[in-house]
Design a protein around this motif. Structure first.
Motif, PDB file in Angstrom:
ATOM      1  N   SER B 238       0.851  -1.177   0.000  1.00 40.67           N
ATOM      2  CA  SER B 238       0.000   0.000   0.000  1.00 40.67           C
ATOM      3  C   SER B 238       0.891   1.232   0.000  1.00 40.67           C
ATOM      4  O   SER B 238       2.103   1.134   0.151  1.00 40.67           O
ATOM      5  CB  SER B 238      -0.868  -0.013   1.255  1.00 40.67           C
ATOM      6  OG  SER B 238      -0.060   0.228   2.369  1.00 40.67           O
ATOM      7  N   PRO B 239       0.292   2.377  -0.191  1.00 36.43           N
ATOM      8  CA  PRO B 239       1.104   3.597  -0.117  1.00 36.43           C
ATOM      9  C   PRO B 239       1.825   3.716   1.219  1.00 36.43           C
ATOM     10  O   PRO B 239       2.831   4.398   1.315  1.00 36.43           O
ATOM     11  CB  PRO B 239       0.076   4.708  -0.278  1.00 36.43           C
ATOM     12  CG  PRO B 239      -1.015   4.083  -1.062  1.00 36.43           C
ATOM     13  CD  PRO B 239      -1.081   2.660  -0.628  1.00 36.43           C
ATOM     14  N   GLU B 240       1.348   3.000   2.230  1.00 41.71           N
ATOM     15  CA  GLU B 240       2.036   3.064   3.521  1.00 41.71           C
ATOM     16  C   GLU B 240       3.219   2.109   3.573  1.00 41.71           C
ATOM     17  O   GLU B 240       3.945   2.064   4.554  1.00 41.71           O
ATOM     18  CB  GLU B 240       1.078   2.715   4.664  1.00 41.71           C
ATOM     19  CG  GLU B 240       0.137   3.831   5.048  1.00 41.71           C
ATOM     20  CD  GLU B 240      -1.167   3.773   4.265  1.00 41.71           C
ATOM     21  OE1 GLU B 240      -1.650   2.654   4.036  1.00 41.71           O
ATOM     22  OE2 GLU B 240      -1.668   4.830   3.863  1.00 41.71           O
ATOM     23  N   GLY B 241       3.379   1.293   2.548  1.00 41.70           N
ATOM     24  CA  GLY B 241       4.480   0.343   2.540  1.00 41.70           C
ATOM     25  C   GLY B 241       3.947  -1.079   2.558  1.00 41.70           C
ATOM     26  O   GLY B 241       2.802  -1.326   2.208  1.00 41.70           O
ATOM     27  N   LEU B 242       4.800  -1.999   2.962  1.00 44.80           N
ATOM     28  CA  LEU B 242       4.427  -3.411   2.996  1.00 44.80           C
ATOM     29  C   LEU B 242       3.753  -3.708   4.328  1.00 44.80           C
ATOM     30  O   LEU B 242       4.314  -3.475   5.382  1.00 44.80           O
ATOM     31  CB  LEU B 242       5.709  -4.238   2.847  1.00 44.80           C
ATOM     32  CG  LEU B 242       5.542  -5.682   2.423  1.00 44.80           C
ATOM     33  CD1 LEU B 242       4.978  -5.744   1.016  1.00 44.80           C
ATOM     34  CD2 LEU B 242       6.886  -6.373   2.476  1.00 44.80           C
ATOM     35  N   GLU B 243       2.517  -4.233   4.261  1.00 39.66           N
ATOM     36  CA  GLU B 243       1.806  -4.540   5.505  1.00 39.66           C
ATOM     37  C   GLU B 243       1.592  -6.034   5.603  1.00 39.66           C
ATOM     38  O   GLU B 243       1.142  -6.676   4.660  1.00 39.66           O
ATOM     39  CB  GLU B 243       0.431  -3.859   5.510  1.00 39.66           C
ATOM     40  CG  GLU B 243       0.488  -2.392   5.785  1.00 39.66           C
ATOM     41  CD  GLU B 243      -0.902  -1.794   5.747  1.00 39.66           C
ATOM     42  OE1 GLU B 243      -1.851  -2.483   6.162  1.00 39.66           O
ATOM     43  OE2 GLU B 243      -1.009  -0.659   5.285  1.00 39.66           O
ATOM     44  N   LEU B 244       1.881  -6.593   6.767  1.00 41.56           N
ATOM     45  CA  LEU B 244       1.686  -8.018   6.987  1.00 41.56           C
ATOM     46  C   LEU B 244       0.815  -8.167   8.226  1.00 41.56           C
ATOM     47  O   LEU B 244       1.088  -7.597   9.267  1.00 41.56           O
ATOM     48  CB  LEU B 244       3.039  -8.695   7.213  1.00 41.56           C
ATOM     49  CG  LEU B 244       2.998 -10.189   7.495  1.00 41.56           C
ATOM     50  CD1 LEU B 244       2.648 -10.937   6.231  1.00 41.56           C
ATOM     51  CD2 LEU B 244       4.333 -10.657   8.006  1.00 41.56           C
ATOM     52  N   ASP B 245      -0.243  -8.934   8.077  1.00 39.03           N
ATOM     53  CA  ASP B 245      -1.169  -9.077   9.197  1.00 39.03           C
ATOM     54  C   ASP B 245      -1.580 -10.534   9.312  1.00 39.03           C
ATOM     55  O   ASP B 245      -2.174 -11.094   8.404  1.00 39.03           O
ATOM     56  CB  ASP B 245      -2.405  -8.204   8.931  1.00 39.03           C
ATOM     57  CG  ASP B 245      -3.089  -7.808  10.215  1.00 39.03           C
ATOM     58  OD1 ASP B 245      -2.706  -8.370  11.257  1.00 39.03           O
ATOM     59  OD2 ASP B 245      -3.971  -6.963  10.173  1.00 39.03           O
ATOM     60  N   THR B 246      -1.231 -11.173  10.415  1.00 35.76           N
ATOM     61  CA  THR B 246      -1.703 -12.538  10.629  1.00 35.76           C
ATOM     62  C   THR B 246      -1.807 -12.768  12.123  1.00 35.76           C
ATOM     63  O   THR B 246      -1.109 -12.134  12.911  1.00 35.76           O
ATOM     64  CB  THR B 246      -0.771 -13.561   9.969  1.00 35.76           C
ATOM     65  OG1 THR B 246      -1.330 -14.849  10.141  1.00 35.76           O
ATOM     66  CG2 THR B 246       0.615 -13.528  10.571  1.00 35.76           C
ATOM     67  N   VAL B 247      -2.701 -13.648  12.513  1.00 38.90           N
ATOM     68  CA  VAL B 247      -2.942 -13.838  13.940  1.00 38.90           C
ATOM     69  C   VAL B 247      -2.172 -15.022  14.484  1.00 38.90           C
ATOM     70  O   VAL B 247      -1.420 -14.911  15.432  1.00 38.90           O
ATOM     71  CB  VAL B 247      -4.458 -13.991  14.210  1.00 38.90           C
ATOM     72  CG1 VAL B 247      -4.682 -14.460  15.629  1.00 38.90           C
ATOM     73  CG2 VAL B 247      -5.151 -12.666  13.996  1.00 38.90           C
ATOM     74  N   SER B 248      -2.351 -16.174  13.861  1.00 42.02           N
ATOM     75  CA  SER B 248      -1.653 -17.347  14.380  1.00 42.02           C
ATOM     76  C   SER B 248      -1.437 -18.330  13.259  1.00 42.02           C
ATOM     77  O   SER B 248      -2.013 -18.216  12.182  1.00 42.02           O
ATOM     78  CB  SER B 248      -2.464 -18.009  15.489  1.00 42.02           C
ATOM     79  OG  SER B 248      -3.526 -18.734  14.920  1.00 42.02           O
ATOM     80  N   LEU B 249      -0.594 -19.281  13.532  1.00 45.30           N
ATOM     81  CA  LEU B 249      -0.285 -20.288  12.531  1.00 45.30           C
ATOM     82  C   LEU B 249      -1.527 -21.109  12.208  1.00 45.30           C
ATOM     83  O   LEU B 249      -1.735 -21.526  11.077  1.00 45.30           O
ATOM     84  CB  LEU B 249       0.830 -21.199  13.081  1.00 45.30           C
ATOM     85  CG  LEU B 249       1.620 -21.957  12.036  1.00 45.30           C
ATOM     86  CD1 LEU B 249       2.294 -20.984  11.106  1.00 45.30           C
ATOM     87  CD2 LEU B 249       2.621 -22.853  12.703  1.00 45.30           C
ATOM     88  N   THR B 250      -2.341 -21.345  13.227  1.00 46.97           N
ATOM     89  CA  THR B 250      -3.560 -22.115  13.002  1.00 46.97           C
ATOM     90  C   THR B 250      -4.468 -21.398  12.017  1.00 46.97           C
ATOM     91  O   THR B 250      -4.989 -21.983  11.085  1.00 46.97           O
ATOM     92  CB  THR B 250      -4.314 -22.310  14.329  1.00 46.97           C
ATOM     93  OG1 THR B 250      -3.394 -22.715  15.307  1.00 46.97           O
ATOM     94  CG2 THR B 250      -5.405 -23.331  14.185  1.00 46.97           C
ATOM     95  N   SER B 251      -4.629 -20.091  12.236  1.00 46.68           N
ATOM     96  CA  SER B 251      -5.513 -19.358  11.350  1.00 46.68           C
ATOM     97  C   SER B 251      -4.909 -19.274   9.961  1.00 46.68           C
ATOM     98  O   SER B 251      -5.611 -19.118   8.974  1.00 46.68           O
ATOM     99  CB  SER B 251      -5.782 -17.967  11.901  1.00 46.68           C
ATOM    100  OG  SER B 251      -4.625 -17.191  11.827  1.00 46.68           O
ATOM    101  N   LEU B 252      -3.598 -19.410   9.906  1.00 45.47           N
ATOM    102  CA  LEU B 252      -2.933 -19.414   8.611  1.00 45.47           C
ATOM    103  C   LEU B 252      -3.347 -20.654   7.836  1.00 45.47           C
ATOM    104  O   LEU B 252      -3.540 -20.629   6.631  1.00 45.47           O
ATOM    105  CB  LEU B 252      -1.421 -19.438   8.847  1.00 45.47           C
ATOM    106  CG  LEU B 252      -0.538 -18.924   7.743  1.00 45.47           C
ATOM    107  CD1 LEU B 252      -0.791 -17.460   7.538  1.00 45.47           C
ATOM    108  CD2 LEU B 252       0.907 -19.167   8.096  1.00 45.47           C
ATOM    109  N   LEU B 253      -3.499 -21.752   8.572  1.00 47.10           N
ATOM    110  CA  LEU B 253      -3.806 -23.019   7.914  1.00 47.10           C
ATOM    111  C   LEU B 253      -5.296 -23.198   7.673  1.00 47.10           C
ATOM    112  O   LEU B 253      -5.706 -23.588   6.601  1.00 47.10           O
ATOM    113  CB  LEU B 253      -3.297 -24.186   8.785  1.00 47.10           C
ATOM    114  CG  LEU B 253      -1.796 -24.311   8.870  1.00 47.10           C
ATOM    115  CD1 LEU B 253      -1.423 -25.333   9.918  1.00 47.10           C
ATOM    116  CD2 LEU B 253      -1.231 -24.710   7.522  1.00 47.10           C
ATOM    117  N   ILE B 254      -6.100 -22.916   8.693  1.00 47.18           N
ATOM    118  CA  ILE B 254      -7.521 -23.231   8.545  1.00 47.18           C
ATOM    119  C   ILE B 254      -8.396 -21.994   8.642  1.00 47.18           C
ATOM    120  O   ILE B 254      -9.609 -22.105   8.722  1.00 47.18           O
ATOM    121  CB  ILE B 254      -7.971 -24.287   9.578  1.00 47.18           C
ATOM    122  CG1 ILE B 254      -7.741 -23.772  10.993  1.00 47.18           C
ATOM    123  CG2 ILE B 254      -7.255 -25.585   9.369  1.00 47.18           C
ATOM    124  CD1 ILE B 254      -8.402 -24.623  12.038  1.00 47.18           C
TER     125      ILE B 254
END
Lengths: 214, 513
Positions: B238-254
């Protein structure tokens, strides 16, 4: 003294079970108890109430025979998987797995023998009650066979109890006796007692009486 | 012969037995009577304790066996499967199960059945014990609702059973993301609930997601609570730069959902079970204030709009007041020109109104007047560099008093806001003009001239060189000249010395003493 009179006189005599005194019993009177004049023990000519007792036990055994075959005899729990078997399903299971000699043993000892015993005792009782004089010798032999074979039906119960004691590995495997085993034991014990309470001499009494009449 | 005599004669030594009366009825008949009584009692008990027969329809009977498979609740056996048949239309199997008598009052329309099998999926492993014992039928009993005997079995075990306290809420989303049944629901990264259903609604426009929040966390849901999707990684350039948002590995998978109440907002009152919330696609979307008033404007830019994407911010002196909705290329058939109209939406609600607390509601005319006034004072839109690293652009609004005068065309379907070239654009234009002029310079001619000059210079130097060469005529003359000059200087020095000693000679002359 005529022949029948002699026979009658012989039948009115009995030996005391305890002191072996030969006593004379009053003839022709039912529902009385006789005692030995010397030692006071009860004296009978024949087994007391033989027919009634045998009938009662045979009928009870026949009644127990039904639940004994409906309820499972044994529950095998192996690795969490439990399987309940009745006598018949156990025999079929053995047959399906090619162990037909064992299946035959189980079937004969646990299904056929009790059934035949009940049939034989009932047949003897009926023939005696009807005063039949048909082949008393063979009927006596039948009675003897019944008496000898009877205890072998307990094999099933022994197998179950021994397995129960041997195989108790907790979660891995365990064997429990089912309700059917209790009923089956009841059938076997009752038929044993019935055979015991039957008096084979009655077969000959009737044969003698009919012989005397003719 | 009298009987007494006869008896004595027949067996004189035999004693008479003592005779007693005894009961005519043998006690042995008690045995069959007891047996009958016990049997009758057992039969009666078996009959009266025979529980209800339920039929459950499953998709498949995998792992189920008639007469063996049990029905269990909390691992307690409460019944067994008696029969398994195919359904009439062959679409499934109908399982008949006999349950215990005590189960009768739990068989209502809300009661659910499912087959418990070993299941290993990302995030959870369940039913491992069934690997050894075989599958069994699970039940989630419920006393509420009408009694029922026919059930539709669930394809998988329900995530939430009725013995867990908590509440259900409904979320509506444009897309389900990777939310599935069993995906966790987070509150500040703590797992406080599960997704229990995710399905398209009838219109097909929305995905309805049902979430179950365990007590007491369900109390954290208030009227102004917002839910958002935390499935996977939210990676944005985004114009603000690179944004990374994640909560947990579990939510990453399922996948998963999260909820919170924005801090700057009043949380609002408690909500009823089953309340409907919007599911925002990500945390960023959730954090944006809810804007209802949107004022569209059209911008036309001369140069390239490369780097301007949908959603890019429209800023007034660095503060976002709206966003870009659409950028496209347009061919104007009348003028045979290609244009790039940029549709933006200004969100007046983003601008705090300082009106002394009074709610100001103004009509469209006044809005137009205001805008006209702003444009007259030099308000122009301009492409700005939003992010130097990524080259993303933003649109800036600012006052440029020296800009050429312009007006808003209110008659167009979408009013058009005047624009001025961006600083970069200006720089680019100036540069290109400079280059253009540069290209007009007759470089070849200049070069030729320069060449000639150089040749002349060379010649000049060569002749100069010839002049000062040691064996040249000019050289010897020069040397003679220099010698004469030195002699002259000598004479002058002598003269000067002489005059110093005999200044009178100036008047009398030399040798005139």
């Amino acid at each position: 003294m005529s022949e029948p009179e002699k026979a009658l006189a012989a039948r009115s005599l009995a030996s005391c079970h305890d002191c072996a005194l030969v006593v004379r019993l009053p003839a022709g009177r039912a529902h009385v108890a006789a005692r030995c004049p010397r030692c006071g023990a009860k004296v009978h000519r024949r087994k007391v109430d033989s027919l009634a007792r045998t009938w009662a036990l045979v009928i009870t055994a026949a009644m127990l025979y039904v639940p004994a075959n409906i309820y499972p005899v044994m529950t095998v729990t192996s690795l969490g998987k439990s399987q309940s078997d009745t006598i018949m399903s156990g025999a079929i299971y053995l047959l399906q797995h090619g162990m037909w000699p064992l299946a035959l043993v189980v079937f004969v000892a646990s299904v056929l023998v009790p059934l035949l015993k009940l049939a034989a005792l009932s047949g003897l009782l009926i023939s005696v009650q009807r005063g039949s004089s048909w082949r008393p010798r063979d009927r006596t032999r039948l009675y003897r066979i019944t008496e000898v074979v009877g205890p072998w039906s307990m094999v099933d119960i022994y197998v179950v109890t021994i397995l129960m004691a041997l195989v108790s590995l907790g979660q891995l495997a365990s064997i429990e006796a089912g309700l059917g085993a209790v009923f089956f034991a009841g059938v076997v014990i009752l038929t044993l007692l019935a055979a015991e309470s039957f008096d084979p001499r009655l077969i000959w009494d009737r044969a003698e009486a009919s012989h005397a009449r003719s | 012969m009298p009987e007494a005599d006869g008896r004595e004669h027949a067996s004189p030594a035999v004693a008479d037995a003592v005779i007693e009366e005894r009961s005519r009825l043998s006690i042995v008949w008690v045995i069959p009577i007891v047996a009958v009584l016990v049997g009758t009692w057992l039969a009666y008990r078996a009959f009266t304790e025979r529980g209800p027969l339920v039929t459950i329809t499953f998709e498949s009977a995998a792992g189920l066996e008639a007469g063996k498979t049990k029905v269990k609740y909390k691992d307690v056996e409460i019944g067994a499967v008696e029969q398994i048949d195919l359904s009439a239309d062959l679409s499934g199997v109908v399982v008949q199960a006999r349950l215990g008598r005590e189960a009768t009052r739990y068989l209502t329309e809300n009661t659910r059945f499912w087959v418990v099998r070993a299941q290993v999926s990302a995030g959870r492993v369940s039913g491992l014990s069934t690997l050894f014992s075989g599958a069994y039928i699970g039940i989630d009993p419920s006393t509420e609702g009408r009694p029922q005997r026919h059930f539709q079995g669930l394809p998988v075990a329900p995530v939430v059973t009725s013995d867990v306290p908590g509440r259900l809420f409904t979320l509506r989303a444009k897309a389900g993301g990777s939310l599935e049944v069993g995906s966790p629901v987070y509150y500040r990264s703590a797992d406080v609930g599960d997704v229990v259903a995710s399905e398209l609604d009838e219109s097909g426009n929305h995905v309805t997601v049902k979430v179950f929040l365990r007590a007491p966390h369900d109390q954290r849901v208030r009227k102004n609570t917002r839910f958002w999707n935390v499935s996977g990684i939210d990676l944005r350039l985004s114009p603000e730069g690179l944004e990374l948002d994640t909560v947990s590995l579990t939510s990453l998978l399922i996948g998963g959902a999260a909820f919170d109440t924005p801090k700057d907002q009043d949380p609002g009152g408690p909500v009823e079970e089953g309340a409907v919330f919007e599911l925002y696609p990500n945390r960023r979307a959730m954090l944006q204030p809810k804007l209802t008033v949107k004022r569209p404007f059209l911008l036309h830019f001369e140069g390239s709009v490369g780097g301007l994407v949908d959603g890019a911010p429209v800023e007034f002196r660095g503060i976002q007041v709206g966003e870009v909705r659409n950028v496209r290329l347009e061919f104007d058939a009348d003028t045979n020109k290609l244009r790039i109209p940029v549709l933006i939406e200004l969100q007046p609600e983003r601008i705090a109104l300082n009106s002394g607390g009074a709610v100001v509601s103004i009509g469209m005319d006044e809005v137009r007047r205001n805008w006209d006034d702003l444009v007259a004072r030099g308000m122009r839109a301009q492409l700005q560099s939003g992010n130097l690293l990524t080259g993303q652009l933003a649109i800036g609004l600012d006052f440029h008093p020296d800009a050429p005068p312009a007006k808003i065309n209110w008659d167009a379907p979408i009013p058009e806001l005047p624009t001025i070239p961006s600083p970069i654009e200006e720089l680019k234009t100036g540069l290109s003009q400079f280059v253009k002029r540069l290209s007009e310079v007759p470089l070849e001619q200049v070069g030729n001239n320069l060449n000639k000059t150089l040749e002349q210079l060379e010649r000049t130097l060569a002749s100069a060189n010839a002049l000062i060469a040691p064996d040249s005529e000019a050289g010897s003359e020069l040397r003679r000249l220099l010698r004469d000059l030195a002699d002259a200087a000598q004479s002058i020095r002598l003269l000067a010395d002489h005059l110093e000693q005999h200044p009178e000679d100036l008047i009398r002359g030399k040798g005139a003493e």
